[in-house]
Design a protein around this motif. Structure first.
Motif, PDB file in Angstrom:
ATOM      1  N   HIS A  80       0.820  -1.120  -0.152  1.00  0.00           N
ATOM      2  CA  HIS A  80      -0.133  -0.179  -0.129  1.00  0.00           C
ATOM      3  C   HIS A  80       0.916   1.188  -0.077  1.00  0.00           C
ATOM      4  O   HIS A  80       0.906   2.065   0.858  1.00  0.00           O
ATOM      5  CB  HIS A  80      -0.896   0.021   1.076  1.00  0.00           C
ATOM      6  N   PRO A  81       1.365   1.475  -0.995  1.00  0.00           N
ATOM      7  CA  PRO A  81       2.480   2.642  -1.107  1.00  0.00           C
ATOM      8  C   PRO A  81       2.003   4.032  -0.996  1.00  0.00           C
ATOM      9  O   PRO A  81       2.405   4.861  -0.724  1.00  0.00           O
ATOM     10  CB  PRO A  81       3.037   2.593  -2.766  1.00  0.00           C
ATOM     11  N   ASN A  82       0.312   4.207  -1.230  1.00  0.00           N
ATOM     12  CA  ASN A  82      -0.090   5.533  -1.016  1.00  0.00           C
ATOM     13  C   ASN A  82      -0.327   5.838   0.410  1.00  0.00           C
ATOM     14  O   ASN A  82      -0.605   6.883   1.065  1.00  0.00           O
ATOM     15  CB  ASN A  82      -1.262   5.662  -1.490  1.00  0.00           C
ATOM     16  N   LEU A  83      -0.341   4.910   1.431  1.00  0.00           N
ATOM     17  CA  LEU A  83      -0.512   4.904   3.039  1.00  0.00           C
ATOM     18  C   LEU A  83       0.775   5.228   3.675  1.00  0.00           C
ATOM     19  O   LEU A  83       1.810   4.641   3.086  1.00  0.00           O
ATOM     20  CB  LEU A  83      -1.069   3.626   3.380  1.00  0.00           C
ATOM     21  N   MET A  84       0.645   5.965   4.624  1.00  0.00           N
ATOM     22  CA  MET A  84       1.985   6.090   5.575  1.00  0.00           C
ATOM     23  C   MET A  84       1.743   5.023   6.560  1.00  0.00           C
ATOM     24  O   MET A  84       0.822   5.031   7.518  1.00  0.00           O
ATOM     25  CB  MET A  84       1.746   7.687   6.084  1.00  0.00           C
ATOM     26  N   ILE A  85       2.670   4.167   6.321  1.00  0.00           N
ATOM     27  CA  ILE A  85       2.642   3.024   7.346  1.00  0.00           C
ATOM     28  C   ILE A  85       4.031   2.992   8.207  1.00  0.00           C
ATOM     29  O   ILE A  85       5.168   2.983   7.421  1.00  0.00           O
ATOM     30  CB  ILE A  85       2.463   1.592   6.633  1.00  0.00           C
ATOM     31  N   SER A  86       3.947   3.056   9.400  1.00  0.00           N
ATOM     32  CA  SER A  86       5.168   3.089  10.279  1.00  0.00           C
ATOM     33  C   SER A  86       4.908   2.159  11.692  1.00  0.00           C
ATOM     34  O   SER A  86       3.701   1.602  11.799  1.00  0.00           O
ATOM     35  CB  SER A  86       5.595   4.147  10.775  1.00  0.00           C
TER      36      SER A  86
END
Length: 118
Positions: A80-86
């Motif tokens: 999901h490259p459009n999400l900010m995932i951390s």
């Protein structure tokens, strides 16, 4: 919950732990260690969970789960490259689990990194 997240600008923040890197450090074989430094699919994670549970060691189970959470976080970010995932680690927080182990941060200080990630 993934379908509920706005796919153009949503965020996922996973709560990690210093136990994850400690688990990876404890792996003697470099090839095995490398697996925990890269994204893993859910099926790969399930296989690793079985391996960890077979050790029958509570510390390995906790630390291993946090190492696997980091792998899953990387996998989600790739998918999901459009999400900010951390993934964030709150620090060594004084809780019932860490009593007598040297933790000094009160629980409210552990939320600072999470709030900043949101």
């Amino acid at each position: 919950f993934l379908p509920l997240i706005n796919q153009d600008c949503g965020r996922i923040v996973n709560l990690g732990s210093g136990g994850g890197p400690n688990f990876v450090k404890s792996i003697p074989n470099n090839e095995d260690k490398q697996r925990f430094l890269e994204p893993m699919s859910e099926s790969q994670i399930e296989d690793e969970i079985k391996n960890i549970l077979n050790t029958n060691d509570g510390r390995s189970a906790y630390q291993g789960s946090k190492a696997l959470l980091a792998c899953y976080t990387m996998e989600l970010a790739n998918e999901h490259p459009n999400l900010m995932i951390s993934i964030v680690t709150p620090g060594y927080i004084k809780t019932a689990m860490t009593i007598g182990a040297g933790a000094t941060k009160p629980p409210h200080e552990g939320t600072v990194s999470i709030k900043k990630a949101l």
